[in-house]
Design an enzyme around this catalytic site. Structure first.
Site, PDB file in Angstrom:
ATOM      1  N   TYR A  46      -6.169 -29.083 -41.269  1.00  0.00           N
ATOM      2  CA  TYR A  46      -6.759 -29.766 -40.114  1.00  0.00           C
ATOM      3  C   TYR A  46      -5.937 -29.456 -38.870  1.00  0.00           C
ATOM      4  CZ  TYR A  46     -10.787 -32.717 -40.820  1.00  0.00           C
ATOM      5  OH  TYR A  46     -12.062 -33.153 -40.986  1.00  0.00           O
ATOM      6  N   GLU A  48      -7.046 -30.644 -35.377  1.00  0.00           N
ATOM      7  CA  GLU A  48      -7.731 -31.194 -34.194  1.00  0.00           C
ATOM      8  C   GLU A  48      -6.835 -31.067 -32.969  1.00  0.00           C
ATOM      9  OE1 GLU A  48      -9.151 -35.155 -34.914  1.00  0.00           O
ATOM     10  OE2 GLU A  48     -10.594 -34.432 -36.387  1.00  0.00           O
ATOM     11  N   ASP A 205     -25.537 -16.352 -22.070  1.00  0.00           N
ATOM     12  CA  ASP A 205     -25.408 -16.445 -23.525  1.00  0.00           C
ATOM     13  C   ASP A 205     -25.590 -15.032 -24.070  1.00  0.00           C
ATOM     14  OD1 ASP A 205     -25.736 -16.727 -26.227  1.00  0.00           O
ATOM     15  OD2 ASP A 205     -27.156 -18.401 -26.119  1.00  0.00           O
ATOM     16  N   THR A 231     -22.138 -16.024 -29.896  1.00  0.00           N
ATOM     17  CA  THR A 231     -21.827 -16.163 -31.311  1.00  0.00           C
ATOM     18  C   THR A 231     -20.995 -14.948 -31.690  1.00  0.00           C
ATOM     19  OG1 THR A 231     -23.946 -15.121 -31.810  1.00  0.00           O
ATOM     20  CG2 THR A 231     -23.834 -17.513 -32.026  1.00  0.00           C
ATOM     21  N   LYS A 234     -23.113 -11.582 -34.793  1.00  0.00           N
ATOM     22  CA  LYS A 234     -24.263 -10.688 -34.629  1.00  0.00           C
ATOM     23  C   LYS A 234     -23.738  -9.269 -34.381  1.00  0.00           C
ATOM     24  CE  LYS A 234     -27.437 -14.337 -33.149  1.00  0.00           C
ATOM     25  NZ  LYS A 234     -26.733 -15.541 -32.714  1.00  0.00           N
ATOM     26  N   ARG A 240     -19.343 -16.002 -38.952  1.00  0.00           N
ATOM     27  CA  ARG A 240     -20.174 -16.931 -38.179  1.00  0.00           C
ATOM     28  C   ARG A 240     -19.249 -17.784 -37.323  1.00  0.00           C
ATOM     29  NH1 ARG A 240     -24.913 -15.995 -40.807  1.00  0.00           N
ATOM     30  NH2 ARG A 240     -26.044 -17.111 -39.217  1.00  0.00           N
TER      31      ARG A 240
HETATM   32  N1  DSN Z   1     -31.139 -17.309 -35.059  1.00  0.00           N
HETATM   33  C1  DSN Z   1     -30.635 -16.320 -34.155  1.00  0.00           C
HETATM   34  C2  DSN Z   1     -31.498 -15.114 -34.090  1.00  0.00           C
HETATM   35  O1  DSN Z   1     -31.941 -14.692 -35.146  1.00  0.00           O
HETATM   36  O2  DSN Z   1     -31.729 -14.541 -33.036  1.00  0.00           O
HETATM   37  C3  DSN Z   1     -30.379 -16.872 -32.815  1.00  0.00           C
HETATM   38  O3  DSN Z   1     -29.533 -17.964 -32.914  1.00  0.00           O
END
Ligand code: DSN
Length: 419
Positions: A46, A48, A205, A231, A234, A240
């Site tokens: 942990y 925090e 974003d 994120t 990707k 993730r």
């Molecule tokens: N779920 C994602 C996508 O497939 O584009 C976006 O958060």
């Protein structure tokens, strides 16, 4: 693994990933090192708080890890720590965006509902935006007043004049640029000038194209944005998770007398989250280092070349590609035009081991559960080493499935076995 039930599921999923073609643009395949870090003992801890300001003992290595991850994130995007801060704790993209709205446009306490909630302005989900850009079913559309822009009906491209008109009329506190299903470049400079005209923060974003920005295959939003969220799993090819970059020199933050970096940190913790997932941060640190290597630049450019090849070859076979092509890692194909629903197409393709997702296209006349389009992307296949020739082959396979109603599992297996 002693738990044979979960062990078997992991084995089966590994086999599925090896033996199918993953054309989902938001997915990728991480390295063994990233998996090792994710499965490390940092999951036990942990922490925090933030480095050197924790609420738990035993954080000597957690502090080093989080600071290292922050340094690597700034280095990857060529950012000076004097100008930019980065928070690497968001559990994923949705809480990251929520944290930004909490930090910069916190809804007032008003039990009688007389005080209007602050306004955010993002891209419509069915035109290529994201749920957390203010869709009515998302908390971001419930706790904030959301207005949403789309694309031009004829061009299927962002219409900056229409966006400017909407911004001037609505006067949002935050304007969001970014997409999940828009295949073209975004003019961040134009978004900046629109935001400046109405004194709004510009949030970019870049979740979908972060890996392309890192590899210089897509324009960087950093010269223009007040905040950049992304994120990490990707095109960036990490675990993730998500990051929030805050521009310490934001003019609008100065005007509003807000310490933007502090406001973001407070919104993430304690505003929204508890302890950071340190194993996730360890894996992110590993992937950020991987993305600074020269091979990643090549990878990012190959992703775009592959997506372009898919678009060109599909068009040759008579498929309508939204906006006429792509500048990114993804494309949208109007399958309804050839008499097949997006969901039906996606299911048919999956029977042959080609994994895609069904998607609305701009001004879709079909329902979201079986819309007009399928969305295809190349980050995962490019990680496997596939190039233009394989993309050409994949287009012939897609066409055989959708037009000739053939099952091409054998050909898909043979191709996967090589990569
Ligand atoms: N779920 C994602 C996508 O497939 O584009 C976006 O958060």
């Amino acid at each position: 693994m002693r738990d044979s039930i979960v062990g078997k599921l992991i084995q089966a999923e590994t086999k599925r990933q090896k033996e199918t073609l993953d054309l989902i643009p938001s997915e990728n395949i991480v390295s063994k090192e990233v998996l090792q870090a994710l499965g490390s003992v940092f999951t036990n801890k942990y922490a925090e708080g933030y480095p050197a300001a924790r609420y738990y003992g035993g954080n000597e290595y957690a502090d080093k890890l989080e600071s290292l991850c922050q340094e690597r994130a700034l280095k990857l995007f060529r950012l000076s720590p004097k100008k930019w801060s980065v928070n690497v704790q968001p559990y994923s993209g949705s809480p990251a965006n929520l944290a930004v709205y909490l930090a910069l446009a916190c809804p007032p306490k008003s039990e009688d509902g007389k005080v209007p909630t602050p306004k955010i302005m993002g891209m419509q989900l069915d035109m290529g935006g994201h749920l957390t850009h203010g869709h009515s079913v998302s908390a971001t559309g419930k706790f904030w007043t959301a207005v949403r822009y789309g694309v031009g009906k004829e061009t299927e491209l962002l219409d900056y004049n229409a966006i400017r008109r909407m911004a001037k009329k609505e006067k949002p506190k935050i304007i969001i640029a970014g997409f999940t299903a828009y295949p073209r470049l975004i003019d961040f400079k134009k978004f900046r000038s629109i935001a400046d005209e109405v004194d709004a923060y510009l949030l970019v974003d870049m979740s979908h194209f972060a890996g392309l920005v890192a590899g210089s295959a897509y324009p960087s939003p950093f010269p223009y944005a007040d905040i950049v969220t992304t994120t990490t799993h990707k095109s960036l090819r990490g675990p993730r998770g998500a990051m929030i970059f805050a521009n310490r020199e934001s003019k609008i933050a100065a005007k509003n007398k807000i310490d933007i970096a502090k406001a973001i940190d407070r919104a993430v913790f304690p505003g929204l989250q508890g302890g950071p997932h340190l194993n996730q941060i360890a894996a992110l640190a590993v992937s950020l280092k991987e993305a600074t290597e020269p091979s990643f630049k090549k990878y990012a450019h190959q992703i775009v070349k592959n997506a372009r090849t898919l678009a060109v070859e599909l068009k040759k076979l008579g498929w309508r590609v939204i906006s006429g092509g792509t500048d990114t890692h993804l494309l949208l194909v109007d399958v309804a035009e050839r008499g097949i629903g997006g969901k039906d197409a996606s299911i048919l393709l999956e029977k042959s081991g080609i994994i895609s997702n069904y998607n609305t296209i701009p001004y879709d006349h079909r329902p979201p559960m079986n819309p007009s389009g399928i969305r295809l992307g190349t980050p995962a296949l490019t990680t496997r080493g596939m190039k233009e020739n394989e993309m050409k082959k994949i287009v012939t396979l897609i066409n055989a499935v959708l037009v000739e109603k053939k099952n091409v599992s054998k050909e898909v297996h043979a191709l996967c076995a090589k990569f």
